[in-house]
Motif scaffolding. Sequence first.
Motif, PDB file in Angstrom:
ATOM      1  N   ILE A   1       3.477   3.231  -8.507  1.00 27.83           N
ATOM      2  CA  ILE A   1       4.269   4.273  -7.915  1.00 27.83           C
ATOM      3  C   ILE A   1       5.236   3.446  -6.714  1.00 27.83           C
ATOM      4  O   ILE A   1       6.489   3.673  -6.861  1.00 27.83           O
ATOM      5  CB  ILE A   1       3.751   5.295  -7.357  1.00 27.83           C
ATOM      6  CG1 ILE A   1       2.735   5.983  -8.273  1.00 27.83           C
ATOM      7  CG2 ILE A   1       4.417   6.025  -6.108  1.00 27.83           C
ATOM      8  CD1 ILE A   1       1.750   7.082  -7.809  1.00 27.83           C
ATOM      9  N   GLU A   2       4.677   2.668  -6.083  1.00 25.16           N
ATOM     10  CA  GLU A   2       5.329   1.949  -4.780  1.00 25.16           C
ATOM     11  C   GLU A   2       6.469   0.935  -5.495  1.00 25.16           C
ATOM     12  O   GLU A   2       7.647   1.018  -4.930  1.00 25.16           O
ATOM     13  CB  GLU A   2       4.329   0.930  -4.224  1.00 25.16           C
ATOM     14  CG  GLU A   2       5.102   0.250  -2.989  1.00 25.16           C
ATOM     15  CD  GLU A   2       3.997  -0.071  -2.049  1.00 25.16           C
ATOM     16  OE1 GLU A   2       4.572  -0.730  -1.002  1.00 25.16           O
ATOM     17  OE2 GLU A   2       2.830  -0.269  -2.364  1.00 25.16           O
ATOM     18  N   LEU A   3       6.143   0.230  -6.475  1.00 20.93           N
ATOM     19  CA  LEU A   3       7.178  -0.746  -6.999  1.00 20.93           C
ATOM     20  C   LEU A   3       8.070   0.154  -7.809  1.00 20.93           C
ATOM     21  O   LEU A   3       9.454  -0.314  -8.004  1.00 20.93           O
ATOM     22  CB  LEU A   3       6.540  -1.554  -8.082  1.00 20.93           C
ATOM     23  CG  LEU A   3       5.618  -2.441  -7.399  1.00 20.93           C
ATOM     24  CD1 LEU A   3       5.043  -3.562  -8.681  1.00 20.93           C
ATOM     25  CD2 LEU A   3       6.704  -3.765  -6.779  1.00 20.93           C
ATOM     26  N   GLY A   4       7.957   1.310  -8.280  1.00 15.54           N
ATOM     27  CA  GLY A   4       8.786   2.221  -9.088  1.00 15.54           C
ATOM     28  C   GLY A   4       9.898   2.753  -8.011  1.00 15.54           C
ATOM     29  O   GLY A   4      11.041   2.690  -8.298  1.00 15.54           O
TER      30      GLY A   4
ATOM     31  N   ARG B   1      -6.781  10.637  -5.445  1.00 17.55           N
ATOM     32  CA  ARG B   1      -7.087   9.034  -5.844  1.00 17.55           C
ATOM     33  C   ARG B   1      -7.643   8.970  -7.298  1.00 17.55           C
ATOM     34  O   ARG B   1      -8.444   8.620  -7.497  1.00 17.55           O
ATOM     35  CB  ARG B   1      -8.265   8.749  -4.822  1.00 17.55           C
ATOM     36  CG  ARG B   1      -8.386   8.773  -3.583  1.00 17.55           C
ATOM     37  CD  ARG B   1      -7.176   7.571  -3.016  1.00 17.55           C
ATOM     38  NE  ARG B   1      -7.068   7.720  -1.540  1.00 17.55           N
ATOM     39  CZ  ARG B   1      -6.395   6.728  -0.778  1.00 17.55           C
ATOM     40  NH1 ARG B   1      -5.822   5.776  -1.615  1.00 17.55           N
ATOM     41  NH2 ARG B   1      -5.992   6.584   0.565  1.00 17.55           N
ATOM     42  N   PRO B   2      -6.376   9.050  -7.874  1.00 16.41           N
ATOM     43  CA  PRO B   2      -6.613   8.870  -9.640  1.00 16.41           C
ATOM     44  C   PRO B   2      -6.607   7.350  -9.919  1.00 16.41           C
ATOM     45  O   PRO B   2      -6.053   6.611  -9.181  1.00 16.41           O
ATOM     46  CB  PRO B   2      -5.503   9.705 -10.284  1.00 16.41           C
ATOM     47  CG  PRO B   2      -4.553   9.447  -9.116  1.00 16.41           C
ATOM     48  CD  PRO B   2      -5.037   9.590  -7.921  1.00 16.41           C
ATOM     49  N   LYS B   3      -7.806   7.320 -10.905  1.00 16.50           N
ATOM     50  CA  LYS B   3      -7.751   5.727 -11.445  1.00 16.50           C
ATOM     51  C   LYS B   3      -6.675   5.374 -12.238  1.00 16.50           C
ATOM     52  O   LYS B   3      -6.067   4.115 -12.451  1.00 16.50           O
ATOM     53  CB  LYS B   3      -9.050   5.595 -12.041  1.00 16.50           C
ATOM     54  CG  LYS B   3     -10.372   5.794 -11.428  1.00 16.50           C
ATOM     55  CD  LYS B   3     -10.488   4.891 -10.131  1.00 16.50           C
ATOM     56  CE  LYS B   3     -11.706   4.838  -9.189  1.00 16.50           C
ATOM     57  NZ  LYS B   3     -11.644   4.159  -8.003  1.00 16.50           N
TER      58      LYS B   3
ATOM     59  N   THR C   1       2.036  -3.187 -16.855  1.00 18.00           N
ATOM     60  CA  THR C   1       1.577  -4.442 -16.084  1.00 18.00           C
ATOM     61  C   THR C   1      -0.071  -4.119 -15.456  1.00 18.00           C
ATOM     62  O   THR C   1      -0.430  -5.367 -14.853  1.00 18.00           O
ATOM     63  CB  THR C   1       2.426  -4.671 -15.000  1.00 18.00           C
ATOM     64  OG1 THR C   1       2.515  -3.869 -13.771  1.00 18.00           O
ATOM     65  CG2 THR C   1       3.870  -4.939 -15.484  1.00 18.00           C
ATOM     66  N   ALA C   2      -0.436  -3.121 -15.443  1.00 19.77           N
ATOM     67  CA  ALA C   2      -1.969  -2.983 -15.080  1.00 19.77           C
ATOM     68  C   ALA C   2      -2.277  -3.375 -13.744  1.00 19.77           C
ATOM     69  O   ALA C   2      -3.166  -3.822 -13.289  1.00 19.77           O
ATOM     70  CB  ALA C   2      -2.622  -3.817 -16.073  1.00 19.77           C
ATOM     71  N   LYS C   3      -1.310  -3.053 -12.795  1.00 22.33           N
ATOM     72  CA  LYS C   3      -1.268  -3.273 -11.416  1.00 22.33           C
ATOM     73  C   LYS C   3      -2.007  -2.219 -10.681  1.00 22.33           C
ATOM     74  O   LYS C   3      -2.112  -2.264  -9.460  1.00 22.33           O
ATOM     75  CB  LYS C   3      -0.036  -3.872 -10.673  1.00 22.33           C
ATOM     76  CG  LYS C   3       0.662  -4.928 -11.370  1.00 22.33           C
ATOM     77  CD  LYS C   3       1.789  -5.157 -10.464  1.00 22.33           C
ATOM     78  CE  LYS C   3       2.569  -6.626 -11.268  1.00 22.33           C
ATOM     79  NZ  LYS C   3       3.864  -6.773 -10.608  1.00 22.33           N
ATOM     80  N   GLY C   4      -2.107  -1.070 -11.389  1.00 23.54           N
ATOM     81  CA  GLY C   4      -2.950  -0.081 -10.650  1.00 23.54           C
ATOM     82  C   GLY C   4      -1.740   1.185 -10.340  1.00 23.54           C
ATOM     83  O   GLY C   4      -0.526   0.749 -10.374  1.00 23.54           O
ATOM     84  N   PRO C   5      -2.417   2.175 -10.247  1.00 25.73           N
ATOM     85  CA  PRO C   5      -1.415   3.470 -10.082  1.00 25.73           C
ATOM     86  C   PRO C   5      -0.563   3.289  -8.786  1.00 25.73           C
ATOM     87  O   PRO C   5       0.601   3.749  -8.568  1.00 25.73           O
ATOM     88  CB  PRO C   5      -2.249   4.756 -10.231  1.00 25.73           C
ATOM     89  CG  PRO C   5      -3.520   4.248  -9.935  1.00 25.73           C
ATOM     90  CD  PRO C   5      -3.770   2.751 -10.526  1.00 25.73           C
TER      91      PRO C   5
ATOM     92  N   MET D   1       0.907  -1.230   0.148  1.00 27.00           N
ATOM     93  CA  MET D   1       0.122  -0.017   0.127  1.00 27.00           C
ATOM     94  C   MET D   1       0.963   1.210  -0.070  1.00 27.00           C
ATOM     95  O   MET D   1       1.807   1.388   0.691  1.00 27.00           O
ATOM     96  CB  MET D   1      -0.828  -0.019   1.386  1.00 27.00           C
ATOM     97  CG  MET D   1      -1.900   1.053   1.206  1.00 27.00           C
ATOM     98  SD  MET D   1      -3.106   0.865  -0.163  1.00 27.00           S
ATOM     99  CE  MET D   1      -4.131   2.235   0.192  1.00 27.00           C
ATOM    100  N   LEU D   2       0.405   2.146  -0.800  1.00 23.88           N
ATOM    101  CA  LEU D   2       1.235   3.393  -0.838  1.00 23.88           C
ATOM    102  C   LEU D   2       0.915   4.228   0.161  1.00 23.88           C
ATOM    103  O   LEU D   2       0.006   4.906   0.505  1.00 23.88           O
ATOM    104  CB  LEU D   2       1.074   4.172  -2.271  1.00 23.88           C
ATOM    105  CG  LEU D   2       1.866   5.380  -2.515  1.00 23.88           C
ATOM    106  CD1 LEU D   2       3.203   5.055  -2.753  1.00 23.88           C
ATOM    107  CD2 LEU D   2       1.305   6.129  -3.877  1.00 23.88           C
ATOM    108  N   GLN D   3       1.951   4.495   1.151  1.00 19.10           N
ATOM    109  CA  GLN D   3       1.687   5.076   2.277  1.00 19.10           C
ATOM    110  C   GLN D   3       3.160   5.505   3.110  1.00 19.10           C
ATOM    111  O   GLN D   3       4.148   4.717   2.980  1.00 19.10           O
ATOM    112  CB  GLN D   3       0.892   4.619   3.305  1.00 19.10           C
ATOM    113  CG  GLN D   3       1.337   3.212   4.089  1.00 19.10           C
ATOM    114  CD  GLN D   3       0.475   2.582   4.928  1.00 19.10           C
ATOM    115  OE1 GLN D   3      -0.663   3.147   5.207  1.00 19.10           O
ATOM    116  NE2 GLN D   3       0.613   1.330   5.514  1.00 19.10           N
ATOM    117  N   ILE D   4       3.177   6.515   3.711  1.00 18.76           N
ATOM    118  CA  ILE D   4       4.202   7.031   4.503  1.00 18.76           C
ATOM    119  C   ILE D   4       3.802   7.544   6.022  1.00 18.76           C
ATOM    120  O   ILE D   4       2.820   8.083   6.134  1.00 18.76           O
ATOM    121  CB  ILE D   4       4.881   8.172   4.160  1.00 18.76           C
ATOM    122  CG1 ILE D   4       5.418   7.803   2.595  1.00 18.76           C
ATOM    123  CG2 ILE D   4       6.144   8.707   4.708  1.00 18.76           C
ATOM    124  CD1 ILE D   4       6.104   9.094   2.001  1.00 18.76           C
ATOM    125  N   GLU D   5       4.409   6.791   6.999  1.00 20.72           N
ATOM    126  CA  GLU D   5       4.003   6.770   8.466  1.00 20.72           C
ATOM    127  C   GLU D   5       4.340   8.196   8.771  1.00 20.72           C
ATOM    128  O   GLU D   5       5.113   9.095   8.060  1.00 20.72           O
ATOM    129  CB  GLU D   5       4.913   6.191   9.307  1.00 20.72           C
ATOM    130  CG  GLU D   5       4.934   4.542   9.198  1.00 20.72           C
ATOM    131  CD  GLU D   5       5.657   3.958   8.039  1.00 20.72           C
ATOM    132  OE1 GLU D   5       6.335   4.695   7.107  1.00 20.72           O
ATOM    133  OE2 GLU D   5       5.928   2.751   8.125  1.00 20.72           O
TER     134      GLU D   5
END
Length: 553
Positions: free
Chosen positions: A480-483, A547-549, A472-476, A1-5
């Motif tokens: 971003i996280e994998l990038g 929250r863009p698609k 790879t169509a894994k969602g934005p 999940m894309l998040q920062i504490e």
Amino acid sequence: MLQIETWKRVLIWATLALGIVLALPNGFYTRVEQRNDAVAAIDLGADTQENQSLAAQWPGFLPSGLVNLGLDLRGGAHLLAEVQVEDVYAARMEALWPDVRDVLRPERATVGTIRLIPSEPGELRVRISEADGMSRALELVRGLAQPVVSLTGAGATDLDVSSDGDQIVVTLSEAEQQATDERTIQQSLEIIRRRIDEVGTREPTIQRQGADRILIQVPGIGSAQELKEIIGTTAQLTFQPVVSRTDDPEAAPGVGNEVLPYLDREGAYAILEAAPVVTGEELVDAQPAFDQNGRPAVNFRFNPSGARKFGDYTAENIGSPFAIVLDDEVISDPVIQSHIAGGSGIITGNFTVEESTNLAVLLRAGALPAGMDFLEERTIGPELGQDSIDAGKIATIVAFAAVLVFMVLSYGLFGIFANIALIMNIALIFGMLSLIGATLTLPGIAGIVLTVGMAVDANVLVFERIREELKTAKGPARAIELGYEKALSAIIDANITTFITAVILYVMGSGPVRGFAITLGLGILTSVFTAIFVTRLLIVMWFERRRPKTIEV
């Protein structure tokens, strides 16, 4: 999940805020510089209304550290000096004669009469009348040798003693010469630094070059001649017994004596014993003062060793004249009226207040152990320095604008995030330079310009990796996280190699090369921080709000 504490976000914003606050004084350079000078003057006792006004120009609760401008930006003076280490050899041999004489006197029955004869500089020759006593004389003189104080000369002694017919020949050993050279250069460096610090110049560069040369660069000083006047005076102070006075500069002084002129008596000369009783090296303090007649003078005080020798000599020579010699000129030759205990006294002469103050500064800073030849001297005017600053500004602005435009055209909104991080990066660089009190030179500006171009490399790697993950169509969010995850190793590797290069340049280089290495090294650290943390934080905050698609990079 894309998040920062939350704690990471607070830490990132706090770091950015601290960098901006530290860099802020450089935006008001002249005002803050005047304020710092005024505060320093007030601390030294010059608490005037003008200084109070200047000190109030900048709030006291804000940092006041500035990036110091180097010689090529502020203007100033450049000198390359060669230290005449051979002078020290000659002085050592001259000072050794009284010890040799004293150790041989009790053995006159064996060695006969003892006579100092003229010899080459750096060599001491003593003739004895009894050739049969030569072995005993050599044994006694060799007893004066001391161990060499150096790592390379461990186990060696400082004197080489040999015979040449009926003469005893004393020279410094090779190990002692090497140790003396090293001590002379280090002492010269320290004394030059003290003298320049006394006049309040900013961030001078004083460093050794080669075996016997010293590079001196002082920003903000008027000319090379002014700098030479500050450091070029040897300020060799000695206290020597007076043999007689004469008006003939060609008078034969006799072996072991010398003829020196009076500072304030035209055509008058004194014949003195060449071996001093006490030297300026044994001074611990010198202050400008006034004598009993209200004329400018200099009070001085010896260390315990000098005080003992000074006291013993004055006790044994009451009624005899005693010369105070500065740089081979007799400034006064008072008659010893009584035993002077305590190791303190006063130097009088036809001084002005300024001359007595300058003499006190030179004596307090210490005597240069040897003379210096100035091989190279340059004066860089403030106009040329301003031209360098203007050229550096133009180069930085052009590079900065070109990178900003490129990132926006290539990556759109993400490019804007990278540009914001780049602006923060520049602020962090200047904040760190201000914090460590670094000196910025023209090569240093080149390092900043190079950092501007390199700063977006990490973002380019991340953004290109995000583009690949979007396919790879894994969602934005996942893209971003994998990038960031998959680009991290490439970012670290690329910047570590460049940072190692900067460290090598700093360690192996000098002067301008070090200035370039400092800004390059700091720029790499701040670039990695802003690319990995700041840009990512901006993207995460934007993503959480919108929250863009889909996203376009």
